[in-house]
Design a protein around this motif. Structure first.
Motif, PDB file in Angstrom:
ATOM      1  N   MET A   1      -0.787  12.867  -2.989  1.00 42.27           N
ATOM      2  CA  MET A   1      -0.305  11.178  -3.220  1.00 42.27           C
ATOM      3  C   MET A   1      -0.828  10.615  -4.053  1.00 42.27           C
ATOM      4  O   MET A   1      -2.248  10.349  -3.890  1.00 42.27           O
ATOM      5  N   LEU A   2       0.048   9.482  -4.913  1.00 44.20           N
ATOM      6  CA  LEU A   2      -0.230   8.563  -5.532  1.00 44.20           C
ATOM      7  C   LEU A   2      -1.169   6.980  -5.070  1.00 44.20           C
ATOM      8  O   LEU A   2      -0.334   6.480  -4.306  1.00 44.20           O
ATOM      9  N   PHE A   3      -1.758   6.732  -5.432  1.00 47.21           N
ATOM     10  CA  PHE A   3      -2.724   5.067  -4.986  1.00 47.21           C
ATOM     11  C   PHE A   3      -2.724   4.597  -6.021  1.00 47.21           C
ATOM     12  O   PHE A   3      -3.618   4.948  -6.770  1.00 47.21           O
ATOM     13  N   ALA A   4      -2.435   3.795  -6.204  1.00 50.31           N
ATOM     14  CA  ALA A   4      -3.139   1.861  -7.201  1.00 50.31           C
ATOM     15  C   ALA A   4      -4.181   1.626  -6.434  1.00 50.31           C
ATOM     16  O   ALA A   4      -4.325   0.764  -5.204  1.00 50.31           O
ATOM     17  N   PHE A   5      -5.211   1.186  -7.724  1.00 50.08           N
ATOM     18  CA  PHE A   5      -6.275   0.044  -7.454  1.00 50.08           C
ATOM     19  C   PHE A   5      -5.969  -0.980  -7.777  1.00 50.08           C
ATOM     20  O   PHE A   5      -5.942  -0.875  -9.316  1.00 50.08           O
ATOM     21  N   ILE A   6      -5.484  -2.510  -7.280  1.00 47.68           N
ATOM     22  CA  ILE A   6      -5.886  -2.856  -8.203  1.00 47.68           C
ATOM     23  C   ILE A   6      -7.028  -3.613  -8.000  1.00 47.68           C
ATOM     24  O   ILE A   6      -6.687  -4.475  -6.885  1.00 47.68           O
ATOM     25  N   CYS A   7      -7.162  -4.494  -8.638  1.00 48.80           N
ATOM     26  CA  CYS A   7      -8.886  -4.732  -8.625  1.00 48.80           C
ATOM     27  C   CYS A   7      -9.021  -6.176  -9.271  1.00 48.80           C
ATOM     28  O   CYS A   7      -8.605  -6.487 -10.923  1.00 48.80           O
ATOM     29  N   THR A   8      -9.333  -7.482  -8.841  1.00 49.38           N
ATOM     30  CA  THR A   8      -9.317  -8.664  -9.655  1.00 49.38           C
ATOM     31  C   THR A   8     -10.600  -8.925 -10.050  1.00 49.38           C
ATOM     32  O   THR A   8     -12.230  -8.609  -8.091  1.00 49.38           O
ATOM     33  N   ASP A   9     -12.157  -8.825 -10.791  1.00 51.84           N
ATOM     34  CA  ASP A   9     -13.372  -9.674 -10.750  1.00 51.84           C
ATOM     35  C   ASP A   9     -13.239 -10.827  -9.877  1.00 51.84           C
ATOM     36  O   ASP A   9     -12.922 -11.668 -10.123  1.00 51.84           O
ATOM     37  N   ALA A  64      -9.113   8.215  -1.144  1.00 58.88           N
ATOM     38  CA  ALA A  64      -8.386   7.252  -2.391  1.00 58.88           C
ATOM     39  C   ALA A  64      -9.883   5.835  -2.301  1.00 58.88           C
ATOM     40  O   ALA A  64      -9.937   5.438  -3.001  1.00 58.88           O
ATOM     41  N   ARG A  65     -10.136   5.808  -0.460  1.00 57.18           N
ATOM     42  CA  ARG A  65     -11.245   4.834  -0.893  1.00 57.18           C
ATOM     43  C   ARG A  65     -12.289   4.567  -1.281  1.00 57.18           C
ATOM     44  O   ARG A  65     -13.122   4.245  -1.651  1.00 57.18           O
ATOM     45  N   LEU A  78     -19.072  -5.820  -9.174  1.00 60.16           N
ATOM     46  CA  LEU A  78     -18.024  -6.948  -9.883  1.00 60.16           C
ATOM     47  C   LEU A  78     -16.636  -7.520  -9.066  1.00 60.16           C
ATOM     48  O   LEU A  78     -16.456  -8.745  -9.409  1.00 60.16           O
ATOM     49  N   PHE A  79     -15.497  -6.560  -7.878  1.00 58.58           N
ATOM     50  CA  PHE A  79     -14.984  -7.416  -7.732  1.00 58.58           C
ATOM     51  C   PHE A  79     -14.795  -8.255  -6.598  1.00 58.58           C
ATOM     52  O   PHE A  79     -15.845  -8.007  -6.120  1.00 58.58           O
ATOM     53  N   ALA A  80     -13.991  -9.080  -7.076  1.00 58.66           N
ATOM     54  CA  ALA A  80     -13.065  -9.838  -5.567  1.00 58.66           C
ATOM     55  C   ALA A  80     -13.089  -9.699  -4.661  1.00 58.66           C
ATOM     56  O   ALA A  80     -12.792  -9.978  -3.779  1.00 58.66           O
ATOM     57  N   SER A  81     -11.841  -9.064  -4.825  1.00 57.66           N
ATOM     58  CA  SER A  81     -11.129  -8.229  -4.020  1.00 57.66           C
ATOM     59  C   SER A  81     -10.278  -6.482  -5.040  1.00 57.66           C
ATOM     60  O   SER A  81     -10.441  -6.591  -5.828  1.00 57.66           O
ATOM     61  N   VAL A  82     -10.053  -5.850  -3.608  1.00 57.25           N
ATOM     62  CA  VAL A  82      -9.294  -4.263  -4.348  1.00 57.25           C
ATOM     63  C   VAL A  82      -8.388  -4.215  -3.120  1.00 57.25           C
ATOM     64  O   VAL A  82      -9.184  -3.896  -2.053  1.00 57.25           O
ATOM     65  N   GLU A  83      -7.137  -3.762  -3.506  1.00 60.69           N
ATOM     66  CA  GLU A  83      -6.366  -3.531  -2.846  1.00 60.69           C
ATOM     67  C   GLU A  83      -6.063  -1.838  -3.383  1.00 60.69           C
ATOM     68  O   GLU A  83      -5.234  -1.682  -4.839  1.00 60.69           O
ATOM     69  N   ILE A  84      -5.764  -1.145  -2.394  1.00 64.00           N
ATOM     70  CA  ILE A  84      -5.639   0.187  -2.742  1.00 64.00           C
ATOM     71  C   ILE A  84      -4.026   1.004  -1.918  1.00 64.00           C
ATOM     72  O   ILE A  84      -3.941   0.253  -1.258  1.00 64.00           O
ATOM     73  N   ARG A  85      -2.766   0.937  -2.762  1.00 65.87           N
ATOM     74  CA  ARG A  85      -1.218   0.780  -2.180  1.00 65.87           C
ATOM     75  C   ARG A  85      -0.880   2.289  -2.564  1.00 65.87           C
ATOM     76  O   ARG A  85      -1.075   2.857  -3.392  1.00 65.87           O
ATOM     77  N   PRO A  86      -0.444   3.355  -1.762  1.00 63.19           N
ATOM     78  CA  PRO A  86      -0.101   4.563  -1.667  1.00 63.19           C
ATOM     79  C   PRO A  86       1.345   3.690  -2.906  1.00 63.19           C
ATOM     80  O   PRO A  86       2.222   2.538  -2.441  1.00 63.19           O
TER      81      PRO A  86
END
Length: 98
Positions: A1-9, A64-65, A78-86
């Motif tokens: 399965m693929l997971f996208a990490f959407i990270c905001t500094d 993934a986490r 570094l990151f203010a937030s990290v969203e991990i989504r399938p």
């Protein structure tokens, strides 16, 4: 399965990003075939990096986490937030022919 990490500094995180970028890139390269693609988000100038998009293949959200938390950027805070989504890759796969 693929997971996208959407990270905001975090605000003013560029010095931290630049200090840890070589280790971050080495870490991602070390993921081998699990890494599908990755790159930084930028400010409107198209140059100033301010986040990351990473897509990996993993067996589970828990794996993934673990991968995301082991990233040198994450370890450096570094990151203010990290969203991990399938994520489902529907179009533009490398194996697709134009």
């Amino acid at each position: 399965m693929l997971f996208a990490f959407i990270c905001t500094d975090k605000p003013d995180g560029l010095p931290v990003r630049m200090a840890h970028r070589p280790e971050h890139l080495a870490y991602l390269k070390g993921l081998g075939r699990a890494l599908k693609f990755a790159g930084p988000f930028t400010a409107e100038d198209g140059e100033t990096m301010n986040g990351s998009l990473v897509v990996i293949e993993a067996d589970s959200l828990a794996t993934a986490r673990e991968i995301a938390s082991a990233d040198p950027f994450a370890k450096a805070g570094l990151f203010a937030s990290v969203e991990i989504r399938p994520w489902l890759w529907s179009l533009g796969k490398p194996e697709e022919k134009a």
